[in-house]
Design a protein around this motif. Structure first.
Motif, PDB file in Angstrom:
ATOM      1  N   UNK A  20       0.837  -1.205   0.000  1.00 49.03           N
ATOM      2  CA  UNK A  20       0.000   0.000   0.000  1.00 49.03           C
ATOM      3  C   UNK A  20       0.870   1.252   0.000  1.00 49.03           C
ATOM      4  N   UNK A  21       1.975   1.201   0.746  1.00 43.00           N
ATOM      5  CA  UNK A  21       2.861   2.363   0.790  1.00 43.00           C
ATOM      6  C   UNK A  21       3.457   2.647  -0.584  1.00 43.00           C
ATOM      7  N   UNK A  22       3.856   1.584  -1.299  1.00 48.88           N
ATOM      8  CA  UNK A  22       4.402   1.762  -2.650  1.00 48.88           C
ATOM      9  C   UNK A  22       3.329   2.289  -3.601  1.00 48.88           C
ATOM     10  N   UNK A  23       2.089   1.796  -3.467  1.00 51.49           N
ATOM     11  CA  UNK A  23       0.993   2.282  -4.313  1.00 51.49           C
ATOM     12  C   UNK A  23       0.722   3.761  -4.029  1.00 51.49           C
ATOM     13  N   UNK A  24       0.733   4.141  -2.750  1.00 53.46           N
ATOM     14  CA  UNK A  24       0.479   5.544  -2.405  1.00 53.46           C
ATOM     15  C   UNK A  24       1.565   6.449  -2.980  1.00 53.46           C
ATOM     16  N   UNK A  25       2.807   5.976  -2.951  1.00 54.76           N
ATOM     17  CA  UNK A  25       3.891   6.744  -3.565  1.00 54.76           C
ATOM     18  C   UNK A  25       3.642   6.911  -5.062  1.00 54.76           C
ATOM     19  N   UNK A  26       3.133   5.857  -5.715  1.00 52.36           N
ATOM     20  CA  UNK A  26       2.798   5.945  -7.147  1.00 52.36           C
ATOM     21  C   UNK A  26       1.689   6.961  -7.397  1.00 52.36           C
ATOM     22  N   UNK A  27       0.706   7.003  -6.498  1.00 47.60           N
ATOM     23  CA  UNK A  27      -0.395   7.960  -6.639  1.00 47.60           C
ATOM     24  C   UNK A  27       0.120   9.395  -6.514  1.00 47.60           C
ATOM     25  N   UNK A  28       1.027   9.631  -5.572  1.00 50.13           N
ATOM     26  CA  UNK A  28       1.601  10.973  -5.412  1.00 50.13           C
ATOM     27  C   UNK A  28       2.393  11.376  -6.655  1.00 50.13           C
ATOM     28  N   UNK A  29       3.101  10.415  -7.253  1.00 57.65           N
ATOM     29  CA  UNK A  29       3.814  10.702  -8.507  1.00 57.65           C
ATOM     30  C   UNK A  29       2.818  11.027  -9.621  1.00 57.65           C
ATOM     31  N   UNK A  30       1.722  10.271  -9.689  1.00 59.59           N
ATOM     32  CA  UNK A  30       0.694  10.537 -10.695  1.00 59.59           C
ATOM     33  C   UNK A  30       0.081  11.924 -10.497  1.00 59.59           C
ATOM     34  N   UNK A  31      -0.108  12.324  -9.242  1.00 61.02           N
ATOM     35  CA  UNK A  31      -0.657  13.653  -8.962  1.00 61.02           C
ATOM     36  C   UNK A  31       0.321  14.751  -9.388  1.00 61.02           C
ATOM     37  N   UNK A  32       1.617  14.488  -9.214  1.00 67.97           N
ATOM     38  CA  UNK A  32       2.625  15.451  -9.667  1.00 67.97           C
ATOM     39  C   UNK A  32       2.607  15.554 -11.196  1.00 67.97           C
ATOM     40  N   UNK A  33       2.454  14.414 -11.880  1.00 67.49           N
ATOM     41  CA  UNK A  33       2.346  14.412 -13.345  1.00 67.49           C
ATOM     42  C   UNK A  33       1.103  15.171 -13.792  1.00 67.49           C
ATOM     43  N   UNK A  34       0.004  14.986 -13.055  1.00 67.19           N
ATOM     44  CA  UNK A  34      -1.238  15.706 -13.351  1.00 67.19           C
ATOM     45  C   UNK A  34      -1.026  17.214 -13.278  1.00 67.19           C
ATOM     46  N   UNK A  35      -0.344  17.679 -12.209  1.00 64.69           N
ATOM     47  CA  UNK A  35      -0.076  19.114 -12.066  1.00 64.69           C
ATOM     48  C   UNK A  35       0.879  19.604 -13.157  1.00 64.69           C
ATOM     49  N   UNK A  36       1.837  18.756 -13.531  1.00 63.01           N
ATOM     50  CA  UNK A  36       2.781  19.134 -14.598  1.00 63.01           C
ATOM     51  C   UNK A  36       2.035  19.356 -15.915  1.00 63.01           C
ATOM     52  N   UNK A  37       1.149  18.425 -16.289  1.00 63.36           N
ATOM     53  CA  UNK A  37       0.397  18.565 -17.539  1.00 63.36           C
ATOM     54  C   UNK A  37      -0.521  19.785 -17.470  1.00 63.36           C
ATOM     55  N   UNK A  38      -1.179  19.970 -16.307  1.00 63.15           N
ATOM     56  CA  UNK A  38      -2.112  21.098 -16.163  1.00 63.15           C
ATOM     57  C   UNK A  38      -1.403  22.444 -16.296  1.00 63.15           C
ATOM     58  N   UNK A  39      -0.163  22.532 -15.785  1.00 63.50           N
ATOM     59  CA  UNK A  39       0.547  23.800 -15.810  1.00 63.50           C
ATOM     60  C   UNK A  39       1.362  23.994 -17.086  1.00 63.50           C
ATOM     61  N   UNK A  40       1.959  22.927 -17.596  1.00 64.82           N
ATOM     62  CA  UNK A  40       2.898  23.049 -18.723  1.00 64.82           C
ATOM     63  C   UNK A  40       2.273  22.743 -20.081  1.00 64.82           C
ATOM     64  N   UNK A  41       1.142  22.052 -20.082  1.00 63.45           N
ATOM     65  CA  UNK A  41       0.476  21.733 -21.353  1.00 63.45           C
ATOM     66  C   UNK A  41      -1.037  21.756 -21.158  1.00 63.45           C
ATOM     67  N   UNK A  42      -1.582  22.896 -20.720  1.00 62.72           N
ATOM     68  CA  UNK A  42      -3.008  22.954 -20.332  1.00 62.72           C
ATOM     69  C   UNK A  42      -3.977  22.672 -21.478  1.00 62.72           C
ATOM     70  N   UNK A  43      -3.608  23.040 -22.717  1.00 64.50           N
ATOM     71  CA  UNK A  43      -4.525  22.853 -23.846  1.00 64.50           C
ATOM     72  C   UNK A  43      -4.737  21.377 -24.175  1.00 64.50           C
ATOM     73  N   UNK A  44      -3.792  20.530 -23.815  1.00 62.96           N
ATOM     74  CA  UNK A  44      -3.911  19.099 -24.103  1.00 62.96           C
ATOM     75  C   UNK A  44      -4.180  18.280 -22.839  1.00 62.96           C
TER      76      UNK A  44
END
Length: 323
Positions: A109-133
């Motif tokens: 579960x701890x490893x999965x939660x770390x993966x979720x936090x990475x996915x959330x960081x990727x989500x923020x990266x796309x939202x800020x750096x490539x918002x149109x896509x």
């Protein structure tokens, strides 16, 4: 050593002693632990209900947040009930098989939660750096693939722990100074060389939590560059506020985990045992408590819809009482 001899040397049961050196304070320690666990249950269930029932919150950011709440619930519920049983009732006995199952669940579960936090960081990266896509890149298919990849990686990294522990002889050693089962705590009961366990445990941690934290740091480097290029001060402030919530969650998750991980392997002679065990309990309790509070307080959409959900619930109760 033959497999039958190894099998015979496995203890039928283990005894978890709680927090060593603080036995006289177990009852008092259990009170904040219990309160924190109840807050974690209520906060994460409320967050899941709000996101699940509001179609407007089915965007990738909120779906990842819902997954984070699910992992928080699973992590705390895997450990805290047994911890409270030990602190309240001295019910520290656990079968070796149950201990391995709990160990697997905690690390998985701890490893999965770390993966979720990475996915959330990727989500923020796309939202800020490539918002149109944003909606094109992070559609539901991609989100499903990200979640599946995180689960597969976690299973692949954690499963060898079971085989590494079952191959060791324990020579009657069955008392573990801890409140729940985890890999190195069990390995240190063995009456054999555990270098392989130490090396693989370090490797697994670096491939999961270590790699994720590096990738999160890189993504936030790009995010901050994009934020400070925004022309409007209000836009920069709003973006930093959103990112600040996620960074707060990341620090709450990784800081106690890294401290516990490093002291277990390199500083166990310098850090008192009761401090290490106490912190090990905090890193399965503090993130589940704080994550809903951080996101609930900082995210306007969640806060407003939670208030609306409460009003609807109160209205339903009033109608039923009139009837």
């Amino acid at each position: 050593m033959s497999s039958s001899n190894v099998s015979d040397s496995l203890p039928a049961t283990l005894v978890l002693t709680g927090i060593p050196g603080l036995e006289a304070f177990h009852i008092w320690i259990s009170i904040p632990f219990c309160v924190m666990y109840l807050i974690a249950l209520l906060g994460n269930v409320a967050l899941i209900l709000v996101i699940g029932t509001e179609s407007a919150l089915h965007a990738p950011m909120y779906l990842f947040l819902c997954l984070l709440s699910l992992t928080d619930l699973a992590l705390s519920s895997t450990t805290v009930p047994k911890t409270l049983a030990i602190l309240w009732l001295h019910a520290g006995q656990i079968s070796f098989g149950e201990c391995l199952a709990q160990m697997f669940c905690v690390h998985f579960i701890y490893a999965v939660e770390s993966s979720v936090l990475l996915a959330m960081a990727f989500d923020r990266y796309v939202a800020m750096c490539n918002p149109l896509r944003y909606t094109t890149i992070l559609n539901h298919t991609v989100i499903g693939q990200i979640v599946f990849a995180g689960i597969v990686r976690s299973v692949a990294l954690v499963s060898p722990f079971i085989f590494l522990l079952k191959r060791l002889p324990y020579c009657g050693h069955h008392v573990m100074a801890h409140t729940y089962c985890e890999h190195m705590g069990i390995a240190k009961l063995a009456c054999a060389n555990i270098t392989v366990n130490i090396v693989y445990g370090l490797t697994a941690a670096l491939l999961a939590v270590g790699l994720d934290s590096i990738l999160i740091a890189i993504s936030y480097g790009f995010i901050l560059q994009a934020v400070f290029r925004l022309p409007s001060r209000d836009a920069r402030r709003k973006a930093l506020s959103t990112c600040g919530s996620h960074l707060g969650v990341i620090l709450v998750f990784y800081t106690p985990a890294f401290f516990s991980f490093l002291t277990h392997r390199f500083g166990h002679n310098r850090v008192p045992k009761h401090v290490h065990i106490f912190l090990a309990n905090l890193y399965v309790l503090v993130p589940p408590v704080l994550n809903p509070i951080i996101y609930g307080a900082k995210t306007k959409e969640i806060r407003s819809r939670f208030v609306r959900l409460l009003r609807l619930g109160k209205g339903s109760v009033l109608i039923l009482s009139r009837d």
